[in-house]
Design a protein around this motif. Structure first.
Motif, short mmCIF file in Angstrom:
data_model
loop_
_atom_site.label_atom_id
_atom_site.label_comp_id
_atom_site.label_asym_id
_atom_site.label_seq_id
_atom_site.Cartn_x
_atom_site.Cartn_y
_atom_site.Cartn_z
N SER A 51 -12.62 -6.13 6.35
CA SER A 51 -11.49 -6.36 5.45
C SER A 51 -11.85 -7.32 4.33
O SER A 51 -11.48 -7.11 3.17
CB SER A 51 -10.29 -6.90 6.25
N ALA A 89 -2.12 -4.81 1.75
CA ALA A 89 -3.56 -5.00 1.71
C ALA A 89 -3.86 -6.16 0.76
O ALA A 89 -3.00 -6.58 -0.02
CB ALA A 89 -4.28 -3.73 1.25
N THR A 115 0.82 -1.21 0.00
CA THR A 115 0.00 0.00 0.00
C THR A 115 0.86 1.27 0.00
O THR A 115 0.47 2.29 -0.59
CB THR A 115 -0.93 0.02 1.23
#
Length: 348
Positions: free
Chosen positions: A312, A247, A137
């Motif tokens: 998530s 991520a 990220t």
């Protein structure tokens, strides 16, 4: 004084004699599973409930799936392990080698996602995984890149020198990534020619390094070397817990199903208790605790996940509808040839 001392001694002996039968009733059974976060989650939050309810001690024998299978094969006539957790590809081999016995019929089996029930209930998925796309990220923010959305992003020239790929010959994540890309290039689990023949003109030029497993990823992300790599939500979560800027992205074509299966080991010393442990581990309460303790994604549809984990992942029921299930029988039949070709042609 002498009399009182004698009485005290006799009382102590009597107390030991009374306590001994109760102590001896505590059994010990063994479960083989991956060490690290999985072992910690189960030993700290899940297994104690079973131990208390059944007056039993459950000891984890840690190791990779291949390690656990090797132990089962080495002691197949008198196994020391009662229940085994194995990655689905290794479990397919274990079943073919005859080291598992059928699970007892139980209401809990009907609570599992259908794909988590193995043929003839010889085993069942205890943890759901999905190999999708992990990404850096921090690097993506610095470059102004939008999150990846497709398996074919691995072939996008803008990621040249920023793709890290686990070896398909030694890593399930790498194999899943290769098979998913092979599928997008027109192949299948029975036909990997498109993946091999087109790799050098698609993904290959972008790869900065092939790694044998995911252990090196945290370091490579922090140094900025790794921008894009095949990984699961659980593995991404483990890295995030360490402060690594990563991520998970679910590919629009669907992630690749990665199950951790359990089976009751054939010829174990206490099959009744082993079956009871297997049913407990497949239950919603046990899987809810595993999710809370170690981000283990449940295979039981009635289990719950912590809010952060749910956020998530998104809607798990929607994700599993798009997941790709691989044909492990076909894969294992040709795995040795594929491994050799990968090592000689891709990682040469």
């Amino acid at each position: 004084m002498k009399l009182s001392s004698t009485v005290a001694a006799l009382a102590a002996v009597f107390a030991i004699g009374v306590a001994a039968p109760a102590w001896s009733q505590t059994k010990t059974i063994y479960i083989g599973m991956n060490g690290g976060p999985m072992e910690k989650a189960y030993t700290s939050q899940v297994l104690p409930d079973f131990e208390k309810a059944n007056n039993v001690k459950v000891v984890v024998v840690p190791g990779t799936s291949s390690d656990v299978l090797a132990k089962l094969l080495a002691n197949r006539n008198s196994p020391q392990i009662h229940v085994a957790f194995l990655d689905d590809g290794v479990m397919a081999r274990a079943v073919n080698m005859g080291v598992c016995q059928k699970l007892d019929d139980s209401p809990v089996l009907k609570e599992l996602y259908p794909f988590a029930r193995m043929k003839d209930d010889i085993g069942a998925g205890v943890q759901l995984g999905m190999t999708g796309i992990g990404y850096n990220t921090k690097l993506f923010a610095e470059k102004g890149w939008a999150p990846p959305t497709s398996w074919m992003d691995f072939a996008n020239p803008k990621y040249k020198g920023k793709v890290v790929f686990q070896s398909a010959s030694s890593s399930t994540f790498g194999l899943h990534g290769f098979l998913a890309i092979n599928r997008q290039l027109g192949g299948s689990d029975q036909n990997v020619e498109p993946g091999f023949s087109k790799w050098s003109s698609t993904v290959g030029p972008n790869v900065v390094e092939y790694i044998p497993n995911s252990a090196k990823l945290s370091e490579m992300v922090q140094t900025g070397e790794a921008g894009l790599f095949p990984l699961t939500p659980t593995a991404v979560g483990d890295l995030q817990d360490k402060g690594i800027p990563v991520a998970y992205a679910n590919p629009k074509e669907g992630a690749v199903l990665l199950l951790v299966d359990l089976c009751v080991v054939k010829n174990n010393t206490d099959p009744q208790l082993a079956q009871k442990l297997a049913q407990f581990l497949l239950s919603a309460p046990a899987q809810s605790k595993a999710a809370a303790a170690g981000k283990q994604i449940p295979t039981n549809e009635h289990a719950t996940m912590p809010p952060a984990m749910q956020k998530s992942l998104g809607n798990l029921n929607d994700l599993v509808k798009k997941v790709t299930v691989v044909d492990w029988d076909s894969i294992n039949a040709h795995r040795a040839q594929w491994d050799q070709r990968w090592n000689q042609q891709i990682e040469q």
